[in-house]
Each structure stands twice: as C-alpha cells, then as structure tokens.
Design a protein around this motif. Sequence first.
Motif, short mmCIF file in Angstrom:
data_model
loop_
_atom_site.label_atom_id
_atom_site.label_comp_id
_atom_site.label_asym_id
_atom_site.label_seq_id
_atom_site.Cartn_x
_atom_site.Cartn_y
_atom_site.Cartn_z
N GLN A 4 -29.41 30.36 4.51
CA GLN A 4 -30.11 29.43 3.64
C GLN A 4 -31.52 29.13 4.17
N VAL A 5 -31.65 29.09 5.49
CA VAL A 5 -32.97 28.88 6.08
C VAL A 5 -33.88 30.07 5.76
N VAL A 6 -33.34 31.28 5.87
CA VAL A 6 -34.13 32.47 5.54
C VAL A 6 -34.53 32.43 4.07
N SER A 7 -33.64 32.01 3.20
CA SER A 7 -33.97 31.90 1.78
C SER A 7 -35.11 30.91 1.56
N ALA A 8 -35.03 29.75 2.20
CA ALA A 8 -36.10 28.76 2.08
C ALA A 8 -37.41 29.29 2.63
N ASN A 41 -30.87 42.30 3.98
CA ASN A 41 -29.83 42.74 4.92
C ASN A 41 -28.73 41.71 5.06
N LEU A 42 -29.10 40.45 5.08
CA LEU A 42 -28.10 39.39 5.18
C LEU A 42 -27.20 39.36 3.95
N SER A 43 -27.80 39.52 2.77
CA SER A 43 -27.01 39.45 1.54
C SER A 43 -26.12 40.68 1.38
N VAL A 44 -26.57 41.85 1.84
CA VAL A 44 -25.73 43.05 1.78
C VAL A 44 -24.55 42.93 2.73
N GLN A 102 -24.86 35.31 -1.53
CA GLN A 102 -25.93 35.49 -2.50
C GLN A 102 -26.14 34.27 -3.38
N ASN A 103 -25.06 33.66 -3.82
CA ASN A 103 -25.21 32.47 -4.67
C ASN A 103 -25.92 31.34 -3.94
N GLU A 104 -25.61 31.18 -2.65
CA GLU A 104 -26.26 30.13 -1.87
C GLU A 104 -27.73 30.46 -1.64
N ILE A 105 -28.03 31.74 -1.41
CA ILE A 105 -29.41 32.17 -1.24
C ILE A 105 -30.21 31.87 -2.50
N ASP A 106 -29.64 32.19 -3.65
CA ASP A 106 -30.32 31.94 -4.93
C ASP A 106 -30.49 30.44 -5.18
N ARG A 107 -29.46 29.66 -4.84
CA ARG A 107 -29.53 28.22 -5.07
C ARG A 107 -30.64 27.59 -4.23
N VAL A 108 -30.73 27.98 -2.97
CA VAL A 108 -31.77 27.44 -2.09
C VAL A 108 -33.15 27.87 -2.58
#
Length: 250
Positions: free
Chosen positions: A152-156, A211-214, A220-226
Amino acid sequence: MSHQDRLKDALAQHPLYRRIRSLDDLRMFMENHVFAVWDFMALAKRLQQELTCVTVPWVPASDPIYTRLINEIILDEESDEDGQGGYASHFALYLSAMVETGAHTKPIRQFVAKVAQGTDPLVAIQSPDIPHAARQFVEQTLQIAREAPVHQVVSAFFYGREDLIPAMFSAMVKHWQLEGHPVNGFVYYLDRHIAVDGERHGPMVHRLLENLSVANPSWQNEIDRVAVTVMTHRRDFWDAIVDQLESVPS
C-alpha cells in the motif's frame, strides 16, 4: 477510462495551475505545498526501511533490484544537483525557492525543528500557523507511511507522487504566467521533478508495483484502493488551495 485515470487527468488539468496569476498567489501555493514536499520523504524513507538494510549490523536485502531503486530515489531526493554546481535535497531547493519569491518559511521551519527535537509530527503539524489543508494532507500521508503494509505504501508512492507529479508540474509550467518575477528557483525545482520522476523514478516504482501485484494477486484491490485514496487527497488539497486563493480580496 478507469477511476484512477479520470483522477489523474483531473489533477493534470486542475484549475489551480491557471489560478496562480501573481507572485502573491504563488507564495500562498508554496506555503501550503512545502508540507507535501516534506512528507514525500516519509513515504520514501518507509520504503527504504522495507527494501534495504538501515540497521547495524548490516544484512543484505532480499532483492538488490528494489534496493537499487529506492536508494537511487533517496540519492536524488536528499542530494540532487542544485543547479549551481553543488548538491541539495529537493526540500532544501524548495525552501530556497520560497525565500527567492518572498514566501513565508517560518511555519515549515518551525515544524521541522520540532520534529527534529523529537516531537511527534502529528502533534507538531497542529500548529495554527500551518494551513488547515496542509495539515490534513500531512496527516493522511503519515498514516499511510507509518501504518500501511508495504504494497500500500508503494501504491501511495507511485500513484500519489512518482506517477502524478510530472503531469501536475508540467501543467503548472505550461500555464505559467509569472515571467519576469523571481521564480527561477521554483522553476528549477519543477523541472528537476519532471525530469527525474518522469524519466527514471516513476518507471522504476511502477516496475516494483507490478512485481508486487504479480507475486501477490490478492493485493491488487488494495493497491487500487490506495491509488484512488491518495489521488483524491491530492485533489482535495488542490481544491482547498484554490479556495484560499479565491478568498483573498483582489
């Protein structure tokens, strides 16, 4: 078009960039935005803790590609070329640009001094001298940097900063209307971010995120939400600065 893409486009075309029409407007913007320049490093340092070894005794990190990625970002953020033959952090470049334009630096300097003395930044940020919108933005960033899991930090970091900043700053330069004013330092700061984030840092962080999502499809849903959350926070921050600018008598 996804919700993320719509938010990114909206931020690239935000009315704030056209609304900065005078040196006073720029000063007000910088007095807010400098806190986002500071809290960027909270996300970067959290990733450095996660992806490298910063303890004694040293042990090798699990993936040297990610180590290289974050260390290269930290190198530029903490010691980039200053345009005068030396080196400076991007935060220091921003403060110098504020001084050049005549913007007030006392609130950010006092805040950083309190944090350096050991005050919790969530306490220090409550100073009445700090704009409310900047306080909210910093609080939201620190919550993610301190409490969120690494993906989530990487997504942000990617969606709220590295992928977003080049488009926003390019739009700001495109609509620039302050020729002839003392803004060379600020333009240099913008140009450096457009270059290093757009050409190098953004693609590097995107690779890490992919790479994290694969490796962990359930993330993935948390990455998109953040991603949506941090871009919404930025839009709200920009909206609030526009409101501040509009509230000042012309």
